[in-house]
Design a protein around this motif. Structure first.
Motif, PDB file in Angstrom:
ATOM      1  N   ARG A 268      65.538  16.012 -31.538  1.00  8.08           N
ATOM      2  CA  ARG A 268      65.623  17.476 -31.456  1.00  8.08           C
ATOM      3  C   ARG A 268      66.049  18.045 -32.805  1.00  8.08           C
ATOM      4  NH1 ARG A 268      70.070  17.966 -27.276  1.00  8.08           N
ATOM      5  NH2 ARG A 268      70.753  16.185 -28.512  1.00  8.08           N
TER       6      ARG A 268
ATOM      7  N   LEU B 132      68.100  22.836 -30.611  1.00  5.45           N
ATOM      8  CA  LEU B 132      67.395  22.294 -31.766  1.00  5.45           C
ATOM      9  C   LEU B 132      68.298  22.365 -32.996  1.00  5.45           C
ATOM     10  CD1 LEU B 132      64.645  21.199 -32.819  1.00  5.45           C
ATOM     11  CD2 LEU B 132      64.085  23.570 -33.428  1.00  5.45           C
TER      12      LEU B 132
ATOM     13  N   HIS C 136      64.645  19.767 -36.709  1.00  7.41           N
ATOM     14  CA  HIS C 136      63.584  20.441 -37.466  1.00  7.41           C
ATOM     15  C   HIS C 136      64.021  20.445 -38.928  1.00  7.41           C
ATOM     16  CE1 HIS C 136      60.206  23.217 -38.132  1.00  7.41           C
ATOM     17  NE2 HIS C 136      60.987  23.739 -39.062  1.00  7.41           N
TER      18      HIS C 136
ATOM     19  N   SER D 194      71.469  19.943 -24.531  1.00  5.11           N
ATOM     20  CA  SER D 194      70.285  19.153 -24.181  1.00  5.11           C
ATOM     21  C   SER D 194      68.999  19.776 -24.712  1.00  5.11           C
ATOM     22  CB  SER D 194      70.196  18.989 -22.658  1.00  5.11           C
ATOM     23  OG  SER D 194      70.150  20.271 -22.027  1.00  5.11           O
ATOM     24  N   SER D 195      68.938  21.100 -24.794  1.00  6.92           N
ATOM     25  CA  SER D 195      67.740  21.781 -25.297  1.00  6.92           C
ATOM     26  C   SER D 195      68.003  22.503 -26.625  1.00  6.92           C
ATOM     27  CB  SER D 195      67.246  22.793 -24.260  1.00  6.92           C
ATOM     28  OG  SER D 195      68.263  23.748 -23.979  1.00  6.92           O
TER      29      SER D 195
ATOM     30  N   ASP E 171      67.472  10.932 -31.785  1.00  6.36           N
ATOM     31  CA  ASP E 171      67.636  12.210 -31.098  1.00  6.36           C
ATOM     32  C   ASP E 171      66.296  12.907 -30.901  1.00  6.36           C
ATOM     33  OD1 ASP E 171      68.253  15.060 -30.634  1.00  6.36           O
ATOM     34  OD2 ASP E 171      70.321  14.431 -30.934  1.00  6.36           O
TER      35      ASP E 171
ATOM     36  N   GLY F  38      58.596  14.403 -34.874  1.00  8.33           N
ATOM     37  CA  GLY F  38      59.487  15.553 -34.860  1.00  8.33           C
ATOM     38  C   GLY F  38      58.756  16.742 -35.424  1.00  8.33           C
TER      39      GLY F  38
END
Length: 332
Positions: free
Chosen positions: A296, A265, A298, A262-263, A294, A324
């Motif tokens: 999440r 990246l 980079h 959930s957290s 989503d 993002g």
């Protein structure tokens, strides 16, 4: 007068040559005459009631020949076993004498003792410690890196072929598929076992092959094969990762852990040089799949050169602004 004599001479020579040809033909027929065995076999294969009897006789003869050959091989194997046992006994006696005198050569201690289950566990543990499973090793160059192969229950995605070929294997080889399916079955047996849920008070989740998402595998020639398998968890963002290791023997469980994404990246690195049209299409797909669904993610673009760099920066800024995160690295 001379003509008559010449004609008579030619006639005699012709008769002599004709006689020689007849003699040569007779000798050839005698030399090429089929043997009695072949004649008997031809007669046996002729039609009628004799054909069945001849066929059975040939089968019996062939069976007797094979039985005699098998008996000969069995006798030779027994002789070799006796010779091996005798040599082994002589070697064992020599080792016993050398050990009693205290002159056993270094490196031969393992021949004197019988391997135990503890020795096998120690061997597996040593193979695991030398393999790149729990920690990596220092390499002298990138050519020594052993790539992973990604796989599912139906496909294997290879990276060893490079970028010149399609990485997907359609379908996986039978021996390769059996190996990977065996690893997945072992993982399911471990996950559904009692030890996996011994310290867990939550309701037990029964894993099935449909819960398997994908796996990574690679083989180190002098150590073994490692498998990293990913399974679905209780929630949409929960997963279970199981690492197995095959040190040229039975599969060994290395670790099992639950992952909460959930957290987490996701970092994406894209090398680029010119080709702005292809990058524009990639950015469009990235916006629809990576950012809107989503978020999440980079994105890092490594750009080689200076030409069209401003266009790439503009597309990247327009895409990642407020949605993002991303950056671009330029190189001359």
């Amino acid at each position: 007068m001379f003509k008559r004599w010449l004609l008579s001479l030619l006639t005699r020579v012709g008769l002599v040559l004709l006689g020689l040809c007849c003699c040569l033909s007779l000798v050839y027929l005698l030399a090429c005459k089929p043997t009695s065995g072949n004649g008997r076999r031809a007669a046996l294969w002729s039609g009628g009631a004799t054909s069945k009897e001849g066929y059975m006789a040939l089968l019996q003869e062939r069976e007797d020949s094979h039985r005699h050959y098998i008996n000969s091989l069995t006798k030779q194997i027994a002789q070799l076993k006796d010779a091996l046992q005798e040599r082994t006994q002589q070697l064992q006696e020599s080792l016993d004498k050398a050990k009693s005198r205290g002159i056993l050569p270094q490196g031969l201690e393992s021949l004197h003792k019988t391997p135990t289950q503890f020795d096998l566990k120690e061997f597996f543990r040593s193979q695991l410690s030398h393999a790149e499973v729990n920690s990596g090793v220092k390499l002298s160059s990138e050519y020594e890196v052993i790539p992973f192969d990604a796989f599912t229950l139906q496909r294997v995605y290879q990276l060893e072929t490079g970028l010149t070929r399609h990485p997907e294997e359609r379908p996986a080889r039978r021996d390769r598929r059996d190996e990977l399916i065996g690893a997945v079955e072992t993982a399911l047996h471990v996950l559904n076992g009692p030890q996996q849920h011994a310290d867990d008070t939550r309701p037990k989740h029964a894993y099935s092959p449909s819960d398997f998402i994908e796996g990574l595998t690679r083989t180190e020639r002098d150590r073994g094969t490692v498998y990293e398998l990913m399974f679905k968890g209780d929630g949409p963002q929960d997963f279970t990762q199981l690492v197995l290791f095959r040190p040229f023997g039975p599969l060994v469980k290395v670790k099992s852990e639950s992952l909460d994404t959930s957290s987490m990246l996701i970092n994406i690195i894209v090398p680029l040089s010119k080709r702005t049209d292809a990058f524009r299409q990639f950015i469009s797909n990235f916006r629809e799949v990576g950012i809107k669904q989503d978020g999440r993610v980079h994105l890092t673009v490594v750009y080689f050169g200076r030409e069209q760099l401003d266009q790439v920066k503009a597309m990247l800024d327009q895409t990642t602004r407020g949605l993002g995160s991303g950056e671009i690295l330029g190189s001359a």
